[in-house]
Design a protein around this motif. Structure first.
Motif, mmCIF file in Angstrom:
data_model
loop_
_atom_site.group_PDB
_atom_site.id
_atom_site.type_symbol
_atom_site.label_atom_id
_atom_site.label_comp_id
_atom_site.label_asym_id
_atom_site.label_seq_id
_atom_site.Cartn_x
_atom_site.Cartn_y
_atom_site.Cartn_z
ATOM 1 N N TRP A 59 0.773 -1.182 -0.173
ATOM 2 C CA TRP A 59 -0.013 -0.053 -0.114
ATOM 3 C C TRP A 59 0.871 1.125 0.229
ATOM 4 N N SER A 60 0.409 2.312 -0.700
ATOM 5 C CA SER A 60 1.400 3.585 -0.710
ATOM 6 C C SER A 60 0.347 4.660 -0.772
ATOM 7 N N PRO A 61 0.790 5.723 0.250
ATOM 8 C CA PRO A 61 -0.170 7.024 0.060
ATOM 9 C C PRO A 61 -0.220 7.623 -1.027
ATOM 10 N N ASP A 62 0.494 7.309 -1.936
ATOM 11 C CA ASP A 62 0.722 8.208 -3.169
ATOM 12 C C ASP A 62 0.041 7.311 -4.169
ATOM 13 N N PHE A 63 0.097 5.900 -4.234
ATOM 14 C CA PHE A 63 -0.338 5.033 -5.283
ATOM 15 C C PHE A 63 -1.478 4.151 -4.622
ATOM 16 N N ALA A 64 -1.970 4.402 -3.665
ATOM 17 C CA ALA A 64 -2.983 3.452 -2.900
ATOM 18 C C ALA A 64 -2.527 1.930 -3.365
ATOM 19 N N TRP A 65 -3.803 1.411 -3.904
ATOM 20 C CA TRP A 65 -3.422 -0.307 -3.929
ATOM 21 C C TRP A 65 -3.103 -0.614 -5.289
ATOM 22 N N HIS A 66 -2.319 0.265 -6.376
ATOM 23 C CA HIS A 66 -2.037 0.209 -7.502
ATOM 24 C C HIS A 66 -1.340 -1.154 -7.840
ATOM 25 N N ILE A 67 -0.369 -1.658 -6.859
ATOM 26 C CA ILE A 67 0.278 -2.866 -7.339
ATOM 27 C C ILE A 67 -0.855 -4.050 -7.255
ATOM 28 N N ASN A 68 -1.665 -4.073 -6.198
ATOM 29 C CA ASN A 68 -2.744 -4.992 -6.311
ATOM 30 C C ASN A 68 -2.374 -6.329 -6.204
ATOM 31 N N HIS A 69 -1.271 -6.770 -5.132
ATOM 32 C CA HIS A 69 -0.783 -7.943 -5.178
ATOM 33 C C HIS A 69 -1.384 -8.578 -3.920
ATOM 34 N N ARG A 70 -2.366 -9.600 -4.200
ATOM 35 C CA ARG A 70 -2.883 -10.313 -3.277
ATOM 36 C C ARG A 70 -1.690 -11.466 -2.718
ATOM 37 N N ILE A 71 -1.967 -11.657 -1.261
ATOM 38 C CA ILE A 71 -0.920 -12.629 -0.610
ATOM 39 C C ILE A 71 -1.653 -13.692 -0.936
ATOM 40 N N THR A 72 -1.336 -14.873 -1.455
ATOM 41 C CA THR A 72 -1.799 -16.130 -1.715
ATOM 42 C C THR A 72 -0.669 -17.280 -1.478
ATOM 43 N N GLY A 73 -0.955 -18.358 -0.804
ATOM 44 C CA GLY A 73 -0.021 -19.341 -0.554
ATOM 45 C C GLY A 73 -0.303 -20.450 -1.824
ATOM 46 N N TYR A 74 0.713 -21.425 -2.121
ATOM 47 C CA TYR A 74 1.689 -21.667 -1.067
ATOM 48 C C TYR A 74 3.073 -20.987 -1.620
ATOM 49 N N ASN A 75 3.755 -19.860 -0.775
ATOM 50 C CA ASN A 75 4.959 -19.295 -1.075
ATOM 51 C C ASN A 75 5.486 -19.013 0.150
ATOM 52 N N GLU A 76 6.427 -18.096 0.192
ATOM 53 C CA GLU A 76 7.208 -17.524 1.304
ATOM 54 C C GLU A 76 6.336 -17.032 2.440
ATOM 55 N N ALA A 77 4.990 -16.473 2.158
ATOM 56 C CA ALA A 77 4.574 -15.454 2.914
ATOM 57 C C ALA A 77 3.527 -15.980 4.103
ATOM 58 N N MET A 78 3.605 -17.297 4.518
ATOM 59 C CA MET A 78 2.722 -17.695 5.412
ATOM 60 C C MET A 78 2.669 -16.799 6.451
#
Length: 791
Positions: A505-524
């Motif tokens: 999230w960015s105060p300048d660009f809000a949710w522009h990247i729009n990257h949902r955190i979904t497993g299975y990867n490193e982010a548990m």
């Protein structure tokens, strides 16, 4: 830092040891001048190429410029140009800049300097012509080297100095020589005579920046081309290095011998005149030869000796910018010895730990993204990993508890003052100021929830370790608690109706990247801590709708990773038709609903995409989170991670793409530096390019101890002459391409130290899991214990 090859100097003109190849926070300035200093590979220079048209000839090694280990201006090697120029023929030899991660190609200076040597001598008229190319692919016309030097005398080093303003653009647009990408040497006069030209220490500097060099003169080897020796502080330049009265000799030189290498340490010389330290070695304690240097910011050197036992004697001198040398230090001696497996593991942990202790950012104590690299850039997640490595360092006695607490306090102070975005830190920051740095793109300038989770993983482990009764540790505990309680995990849900957390999230660009955190990867770890938060928690259902979600968004996200996910990929189509290699068909749907349930090489993978993905998926969240005997609705994560490692190793043994080096003791495909930059190497046709990353196998010790130990011994004993240095194994190598990574990465050394400790004692696992917020979180998600025997 030192080169990891043995520094046995054959007829070698070690007349001005200006080289160093591993960096500290002083390296950004160094790499604004140095274009070439040495090659990590002993046969051919990876960052080069050549072309030749008959009847001219040009010596090449697999299409690249050969390396000369007999003669060099700075040890251990130089570039070897050997040609014959003939009528109607032609040749070109191209040297490219080393474009390691985050290096800014912006050279400072007015002149291009080349150190040149010819064993038999070369008439000036027979020298090549030279062109340069900038990073925008604009190129110059040819300049004749003969215009800048006289004849090269036989057996004598000569420095040629070329003003950059003499290079005029011959392309469509203006040429910027400070953005130097390539130097091209080409056929000059067609004299039909063989010539050999050794090139070394290529750099850009101002006209007065090399007072030791005389245009057209340079240093000469002594008789038979052998370097001069030094026994009591004598000259180590062929023309005689003057003793420096401004720099005292280094003090307190210490050596520590291991099985195949010896580490040297000494006190820094308190003089602004010091430019470098010169390291000398002797086999008999009498005749000391220079074997390498370190920049003034590093007071440690690793000398890889190979076969054991071997006794070596060392001295160190300080040298200034004009190569005036101090007296030599007192001698220190050590003998390599056979080591037990336990001793080897402790050695490995300590060497990797040094990245975070000795080369942390000087102002913030946080972790540099990579070394060498951009001295400003510290990484939030890697700093969390470094904190866990710090705990191991204290517990193993590498540093004292007081030192560890002091360093942790420095790191905490930095993160208290750094910008936060609803409590979340950015991925990268300026280690001097705390300013967020948008390294990846313009939108990535603010909050990164995954990096923040890795930082908190480390801080929460540290909160439980530095939990003593003294005022300093009590203060640390409360300050870490305050950081923990002010992370707004719920903000990164994006809306109360969202079924997942979002990465940025960015105060300048809000949710522009729009990257949902979904497993299975490193982010548990993101979901575990988000649910565990005592102040900004997210509903436990998000673990199953977000991390393990079954929605169309989640399924499509996973299909982007899975082997065969690109239906138009010829490589994937071929791989998916090899059931004898991969077991169950590894199609684009394998693991797209979180559950995988396919078998690869006879090994079942419960959860994960394709054949499991890069091994850091089994490391980053599990440095703190102890998966042993824990199961959710889908799998026992310790067993699942173990199977990921076993599949990775089995793939490397099968080696379907026939890369050099792969085998039972050379495995561990994971994210690292590579031929094309940072990539997530994995056991599938799309993501395997022959790059092997030591942290893959070495951070898998808890899952595959015997196989990981075999890989460790292979990396150290068989490949150590190329891979081993002051921070342990280098980031990666590719034996098929004859490439070794020129950098270390903050993401890859700490998992080795930490996961080996978890294998040996479970220390970091115990600390993280003892946080009072963790067990209630596991209960909310529905984790339960299996019957597996725990350590």
């Amino acid at each position: 830092m030192s080169h990891s090859r043995p520094r046995i100097l054959t007829p070698l003109t070690t007349v001005a040891l200006l080289l160093f190849t591993i960096s500290t926070p002083a390296d950004t300035a160094y790499y604004h001048h140095i274009f070439f200093d040495s090659s990590l590979t002993p046969d051919a220079y990876f960052y080069s190429s050549g072309k030749v048209s008959e009847p001219s000839t040009l010596a090449l090694a697999n299409g690249k410029i050969p390396i000369d280990t007999k003669f060099s201006y700075t040890p251990p090697n130089a570039l070897h140009l050997e040609w014959k120029s003939a009528e109607t023929g032609g040749w070109d030899a191209r040297i490219d800049v080393v474009r390691f991660r985050n290096r800014e190609i912006n050279f400072a200076g007015s002149h291009l300097y080349l150190w040149c040597f010819s064993p038999e001598g070369i008439p000036a008229a027979a020298l090549p012509v030279i062109r340069i190319v900038d990073t925008n692919a604009q190129f110059s016309g040819p300049l004749k080297l003969q215009a800048f030097t006289t004849d090269l005398p036989p057996g004598r080093w000569v420095q040629i100095k070329l003003p950059l303003d003499r290079f005029s653009s011959a392309s469509l647009h203006a040429l910027d020589p400070h953005r130097l990408q390539s130097i091209i040497f080409s056929q000059g006069i067609a004299d039909n005579t063989p010539h050999t030209l050794i090139l070394d220490e290529i750099k850009i500097a101002d006209a007065g920046a090399a007072p030791s060099a005389v245009e057209g003169a340079g240093f000469a080897p002594n008789s038979a081309g052998a370097p001069p020796s030094s026994s009591e502080g004598g000259s180590w330049f062929a023309h005689g290095a003057q003793q420096s009265r401004t720099s005292p000799a280094p003090q307190n030189l210490n050596t520590k011998a291991y099985e195949r290498h010896i580490d040297l340490t000494w006190d820094p010389v308190p003089s602004e005149q010091v430019e470098r330290y010169v390291i000398f070695r002797s086999d008999d304690g009498k005749n000391f030869q220079p074997i390498g240097i370190q920049p003034r910011g590093i007071t440690r050197y690793t000398d890889y000796l190979g076969k054991l036992p071997r006794t070596a004697h060392y001295k160190v001198a300080a040298s200034d910018s004009t190569y005036r040398q101090s007296n030599l230090s007192e001698a220190a001696t050590a003998t390599t010895r056979t080591m037990t497996d336990d001793e080897l593991l402790t050695m490995l942990q300590e060497e990797c730990f040094r990245y975070y202790w000795e080369s942390a950012h000087p102002d913030s104590g946080t972790t540099l993204e990579n070394i060498p690299g951009d001295d400003r850039i510290v990484a939030t997640g890697a700093s969390g990993f470094g904190i866990m490595a710090l705990i191991v360092g204290v517990d193993r006695g590498f540093v004292t508890r007081e030192q560890g607490a002091e360093r942790l306090a420095k790191i905490v102070s930095f993160f208290e003052k750094a910008p936060r975005y609803h409590g979340v830190w950015s991925h990268f920051m300026n280690g001097h100021t705390g300013e967020s740095l948008p390294v990846f793109d313009v939108f990535d300038n603010a909050g990164d929830l995954v990096e923040t989770a890795f930082l908190m993983e480390g801080l929460l482990a540290a909160r439980q370790y530095f939990h003593g009764d003294d005022a300093a540790e009590k203060n640390l505990y409360s300050r870490i608690t305050r950081l923990w309680e002010t992370v707004e995990w719920d903000w990164y849900r994006r809306s109360p109706q969202s079924d997942a957390l979002f990465w940025h999230w960015s105060p300048d660009f809000a949710w522009h990247i729009n990257h949902r955190i979904t497993g299975y990867n490193e982010a548990m770890m993101v979901y575990l801590l988000g649910i565990a938060s005592p102040t900004h928690s997210v509903p436990p259902d998000l673990y199953y709708t977000g991390w393990a979600g079954q929605s169309a968004a989640a399924v499509n996200y996973r299909r982007g990773w899975s082997l065969g996910g690109n239906a138009n990929s010829k490589a994937n189509a071929g791989a998916a038709t090899r059931p004898s290699k991969l077991g169950a068909a590894a199609t684009g749907t394998a693991g797209d609903h979180y559950v995988n349930a396919h078998t690869y090489f006879g090994i079942k993978l419960d959860v994960g995409v394709g054949t499991g993905g890069p091994l850091f998926f089994a490391h980053y969240s599990y440095m703190g989170f102890d998966p042993r005997g824990l199961r959710d609705r889908f799998t026992d994560y310790f067993q699942n991670n173990r199977n990921m490692a076993r599949i990775n190793r089995a793939y490397c043994i099968a080696n379907p793409k026939h890369f050099e080096g792969y085998g039972a003791d050379n495995w561990g495909l994971t994210a690292s530096d590579g031929l094309k930059g940072y990539l997530a190497h994995a056991p599938d046709a799309n993501d395997d390019d022959g790059t092997m990353t030591p942290t893959g196998a070495l951070a898998s010790f808890p899952y595959t101890p015997e196989a990981s130990m075999a890989a460790f011994k292979h990396f150290y004993r068989d490949l150590g002459d190329r891979m081993w240095d002051i921070y342990g194994p280098r980031d990666a190598l590719n034996e098929s391409a004859d490439w070794i990574s020129p950098i270390y990465m903050g993401l890859n050394q700490a998992p080795i130290t930490v996961m080996i400790e978890n294998y040996r004692t479970g220390l970091i696992w115990k600390l993280f899991m003892s946080n009072p917020e963790i067990q209630p979180m596991l209960d909310k998600i529905g984790f339960h214990r299996t019957r597996e025997q725990l350590r």
